[in-house]
Design an enzyme around this catalytic site. Structure first.
Site, PDB file in Angstrom:
ATOM      1  N   ASP A  50       0.603  -1.092   0.061  1.00 24.69           N
ATOM      2  CA  ASP A  50       0.257  -0.221  -0.109  1.00 24.69           C
ATOM      3  C   ASP A  50       0.379   1.391   0.237  1.00 24.69           C
ATOM      4  O   ASP A  50       1.633   1.467   0.877  1.00 24.69           O
ATOM      5  CB  ASP A  50      -0.698  -0.133   1.282  1.00 24.69           C
ATOM      6  N   TYR A  96       3.369   9.780   0.464  1.00 26.97           N
ATOM      7  CA  TYR A  96       4.216   9.294   1.436  1.00 26.97           C
ATOM      8  C   TYR A  96       5.767   9.550   0.899  1.00 26.97           C
ATOM      9  O   TYR A  96       6.620   9.602   2.371  1.00 26.97           O
ATOM     10  CB  TYR A  96       4.474   7.535   2.068  1.00 26.97           C
ATOM     11  N   LYS A 111      -1.343   6.384  -4.413  1.00 24.90           N
ATOM     12  CA  LYS A 111      -3.158   6.867  -3.931  1.00 24.90           C
ATOM     13  C   LYS A 111      -3.615   8.548  -4.744  1.00 24.90           C
ATOM     14  O   LYS A 111      -2.079   9.228  -4.979  1.00 24.90           O
ATOM     15  CB  LYS A 111      -3.665   7.644  -2.599  1.00 24.90           C
ATOM     16  N   HIS A 124      -7.349   9.702  -2.722  1.00 19.80           N
ATOM     17  CA  HIS A 124      -6.839   9.392  -1.253  1.00 19.80           C
ATOM     18  C   HIS A 124      -7.652  10.251  -0.160  1.00 19.80           C
ATOM     19  O   HIS A 124      -7.972  10.061   0.418  1.00 19.80           O
ATOM     20  CB  HIS A 124      -5.183  10.595  -1.384  1.00 19.80           C
TER      21      HIS A 124
HETATM   22  N1  NDP Z   1      -5.646   6.316   2.749  1.00 19.61           N
HETATM   23  C1  NDP Z   1      -5.533   6.611   3.665  1.00 19.61           C
HETATM   24  O1  NDP Z   1      -5.971   7.954   4.388  1.00 19.61           O
HETATM   25  C2  NDP Z   1      -4.559   6.610   5.393  1.00 19.61           C
HETATM   26  C3  NDP Z   1      -3.921   5.399   5.181  1.00 19.61           C
HETATM   27  N2  NDP Z   1      -2.874   4.627   5.529  1.00 19.61           N
HETATM   28  C4  NDP Z   1      -2.286   3.410   5.106  1.00 19.61           C
HETATM   29  O2  NDP Z   1      -2.424   2.461   6.191  1.00 19.61           O
HETATM   30  C5  NDP Z   1      -1.532   2.192   6.412  1.00 19.61           C
HETATM   31  C6  NDP Z   1      -1.154   1.353   8.247  1.00 19.61           C
HETATM   32  O3  NDP Z   1      -1.449   2.884   9.065  1.00 19.61           O
HETATM   33  P1  NDP Z   1      -0.320   3.506  10.396  1.00 19.61           P
HETATM   34  O4  NDP Z   1      -0.864   4.172  10.434  1.00 19.61           O
HETATM   35  O5  NDP Z   1       0.861   3.209   9.147  1.00 19.61           O
HETATM   36  O6  NDP Z   1      -0.374   2.344  11.352  1.00 19.61           O
HETATM   37  P2  NDP Z   1      -0.518   0.866  11.896  1.00 19.61           P
HETATM   38  O7  NDP Z   1      -1.526   1.095  12.257  1.00 19.61           O
HETATM   39  O8  NDP Z   1      -0.272   0.051  10.645  1.00 19.61           O
HETATM   40  O9  NDP Z   1       0.737   0.843  12.896  1.00 19.61           O
HETATM   41  C7  NDP Z   1       1.824   1.155  12.235  1.00 19.61           C
HETATM   42  C8  NDP Z   1       2.941   1.135  13.858  1.00 19.61           C
HETATM   43  O10 NDP Z   1       2.563  -0.177  14.429  1.00 19.61           O
HETATM   44  C9  NDP Z   1       3.591  -1.023  14.520  1.00 19.61           C
HETATM   45  N3  NDP Z   1       3.753  -2.168  14.075  1.00 19.61           N
HETATM   46  C10 NDP Z   1       3.317  -2.689  13.502  1.00 19.61           C
HETATM   47  N4  NDP Z   1       2.901  -3.923  13.797  1.00 19.61           N
HETATM   48  C11 NDP Z   1       3.045  -4.692  14.943  1.00 19.61           C
HETATM   49  C12 NDP Z   1       3.510  -5.149  15.869  1.00 19.61           C
HETATM   50  N5  NDP Z   1       2.943  -6.968  15.070  1.00 19.61           N
HETATM   51  N6  NDP Z   1       2.689  -4.990  17.268  1.00 19.61           N
HETATM   52  C13 NDP Z   1       3.304  -4.408  17.600  1.00 19.61           C
HETATM   53  N7  NDP Z   1       3.897  -2.985  16.797  1.00 19.61           N
HETATM   54  C14 NDP Z   1       3.461  -2.895  15.492  1.00 19.61           C
HETATM   55  C15 NDP Z   1       5.142  -0.050  14.186  1.00 19.61           C
HETATM   56  O11 NDP Z   1       6.484  -0.652  13.975  1.00 19.61           O
HETATM   57  P3  NDP Z   1       7.636  -0.334  13.184  1.00 19.61           P
HETATM   58  O12 NDP Z   1       7.346  -0.007  11.719  1.00 19.61           O
HETATM   59  O13 NDP Z   1       8.503   0.298  14.122  1.00 19.61           O
HETATM   60  O14 NDP Z   1       8.084  -1.428  12.652  1.00 19.61           O
HETATM   61  C16 NDP Z   1       4.289   0.983  13.328  1.00 19.61           C
HETATM   62  O15 NDP Z   1       4.388   2.091  14.804  1.00 19.61           O
HETATM   63  C17 NDP Z   1      -0.440   2.967   6.204  1.00 19.61           C
HETATM   64  O16 NDP Z   1       1.102   2.689   6.697  1.00 19.61           O
HETATM   65  C18 NDP Z   1      -0.898   3.190   5.201  1.00 19.61           C
HETATM   66  O17 NDP Z   1      -0.600   2.768   4.219  1.00 19.61           O
HETATM   67  C19 NDP Z   1      -2.557   5.447   6.314  1.00 19.61           C
HETATM   68  C20 NDP Z   1      -3.729   6.476   7.387  1.00 19.61           C
HETATM   69  C21 NDP Z   1      -4.556   7.081   6.137  1.00 19.61           C
HETATM   70  C1  LIG Z   2       2.945  17.050   3.785  1.00 18.95           C
HETATM   71  C2  LIG Z   2       4.034  15.497   4.298  1.00 18.95           C
HETATM   72  C3  LIG Z   2       5.590  15.103   3.724  1.00 18.95           C
HETATM   73  C4  LIG Z   2       3.483  14.941   5.331  1.00 18.95           C
HETATM   74  C5  LIG Z   2       2.059  14.846   5.295  1.00 18.95           C
HETATM   75  C6  LIG Z   2       1.496  12.643   6.194  1.00 18.95           C
HETATM   76  C7  LIG Z   2       0.030  13.665   6.058  1.00 18.95           C
HETATM   77  C8  LIG Z   2      -0.187  14.098   7.921  1.00 18.95           C
HETATM   78  C9  LIG Z   2      -0.615  13.562   5.025  1.00 18.95           C
HETATM   79  C10 LIG Z   2      -1.959  13.363   5.965  1.00 18.95           C
HETATM   80  C11 LIG Z   2      -3.162  12.488   5.535  1.00 18.95           C
HETATM   81  C12 LIG Z   2      -2.880  11.275   6.207  1.00 18.95           C
HETATM   82  C13 LIG Z   2      -3.012  10.990   7.368  1.00 18.95           C
HETATM   83  C14 LIG Z   2      -2.667  10.229   4.508  1.00 18.95           C
HETATM   84  C15 LIG Z   2      -1.912   9.423   5.418  1.00 18.95           C
HETATM   85  O1  LIG Z   2      -2.007   7.826   4.162  1.00 18.95           O
END
Ligand code: NDP
Ligand SMILES: CC(C)=CCC/C(C)=C/CC/C(C)=C/C=O
Length: 314
Positions: A44, A49, A78, A111
């Site tokens: 993803d 990012y 996205k 997105h």
């Molecule tokens: N469409 C949108 O607007 C959005 C999309 N996303 C997507 O969803 C993905 C996941 O969500 P995200 O917000 O990153 O957060 P997550 O809920 O996936 O949490 C990530 C965190 O959890 C830790 N972690 C991972 N696996 C474990 C485990 N098994 N036990 C304990 N800790 C763990 C990671 O640490 P470490 O990396 O240090 O291992 C990191 O600190 C994003 O990376 C992105 O691709 C997220 C937010 C918004």
């Molecule tokens: C401006 C930069 C480099 C990053 C901003 C990241 C951010 C806070 C995005 C907001 C939307 C969001 C949580 C996206 C996750 O997919």
């Protein structure tokens, strides 16, 4: 065989993937290499990012090393908020394809239902936003459909959208294949999941572990990974709490994309796709009785914005 979900055209969508938001440019390469070597088939990504070039290098090297092939993997990216206007949609995807080193994406999502002026990464003033009247989502959606028709992406979908917006887009074109939204036991999105399933839209759960590595993390926010019910169920199955959260998301029919850059967690999260929770576990987790949204949209709202946080998820 990893779990898959069927999209409305019959395509099999891998239900488990690697999140890459906040994975730093000097660590995401190794994370993606480890994931692809371990057997991940879904990544993803997103232009915002700012690490797609490194993800792309890892994909290319993994293919060269024989760990995977382009056909075996599913890559989602996205469209960022500054490229909603129809004339910017294809160039935004071309930049992503060039960074990822791919000829096509498997899935391209709008997105956020929030628009910025072209070239604005993150607005600092009201003038840097566009309203949805100025940049209608329907026009963006039509431009997304053209990308699919050109073969630049196999599927198109949305993110952070509620039924009202999804109905609007489905009214001018095809139904989105996927809606990617925050979902976990504090925000199970049950009504939205039912709505999406009724339309043949698959729901992808983002931030399934509570996104604890966010810069904007609040000191008093509840922890999913430390929740006593999750801990109890993890102990019962002899697994970690993250594994339980992943298995819960898959068990209720969503896809899920936990992010990790830690070798052992990347591997154990994949293994968690084999964990089956029983009805008691699923019931206990689905009855937390507390609601919490980690990604609250306030970064797009406020006095300097035409958007309100609550209005985003309509
Ligand atoms: N469409 C949108 O607007 C959005 C999309 N996303 C997507 O969803 C993905 C996941 O969500 P995200 O917000 O990153 O957060 P997550 O809920 O996936 O949490 C990530 C965190 O959890 C830790 N972690 C991972 N696996 C474990 C485990 N098994 N036990 C304990 N800790 C763990 C990671 O640490 P470490 O990396 O240090 O291992 C990191 O600190 C994003 O990376 C992105 O691709 C997220 C937010 C918004
Ligand atoms: C401006 C930069 C480099 C990053 C901003 C990241 C951010 C806070 C995005 C907001 C939307 C969001 C949580 C996206 C996750 O997919």
């Amino acid at each position: 065989m990893q779990p898959h979900l069927k999209l409305h055209d019959g395509t099999q969508f891998p239900a488990f993937g690697l999140g890459t938001w906040k994975s730093k440019p000097n660590e995401v390469y190794t994370a993606v290499r480890v994931a692809l070597e371990a057997g991940y088939i879904h990544l993803d990504c997103a232009a915002i990012y700012q690490n797609e070039d490194e993800v792309g290098k890892a994909i290319a090297d993994a293919i060269k090393a024989g760990d995977t092939s382009r056909e075996k993997i599913w890559v989602t990216s996205k469209l960022w908020n500054d490229s909603h206007e129809a004339q910017h949609v294809e160039s935004a995807l071309q930049k992503t394809l060039s960074d990822l080193g791919l000829e096509y994406l498997d899935l391209y999502l709008i997105h956020w239902p929030v628009a910025f002026k072209h070239g604005v990464t993150f607005p600092r003033s009201r003038e840097e936003f566009l309203t949805l009247e100025e940049a209608p989502l329907e026009k963006t959606w039509e431009a997304m459909a053209e990308l699919k028709a050109k073969g630049l992406t196999r599927q198109i979908g949305v993110s952070n959208m509620g039924p009202e917006r999804i109905d609007l887009l489905s009214g001018v074109g095809e139904t989105p294949a996927v809606n990617q939204v925050e979902s976990h036991p504090y925000l199970p999105q049950t009504e939205l999941l039912t709505y999406c399933q009724s339309k043949g839209i698959q729901l992808t759960a983002y931030s399934p572990l509570g996104s604890p590595d966010r810069q904007t993390r609040k000191s008093d926010e509840p922890s999913l990974l430390e929740h006593p019910t999750i801990k109890e169920i993890a102990e019962k199955h002899g697994v970690g709490t993250g594994d339980v959260l992943i298995a819960w998301a898959l068990g209720r029919g969503t896809s899920v994309i936990p992010k990790s850059v830690t070798d052992s967690r990347i591997r154990s999260n994949l293994k968690a796709t084999e964990l089956k929770l029983d009805a008691d576990d699923m019931g206990a987790i689905s009855n937390f009785g507390k609601s919490y949204r980690y990604i609250d949209g306030t970064f797009f709202a406020g006095p300097n914005s035409p958007y309100t946080a609550d209005g985003i998820w309509a």
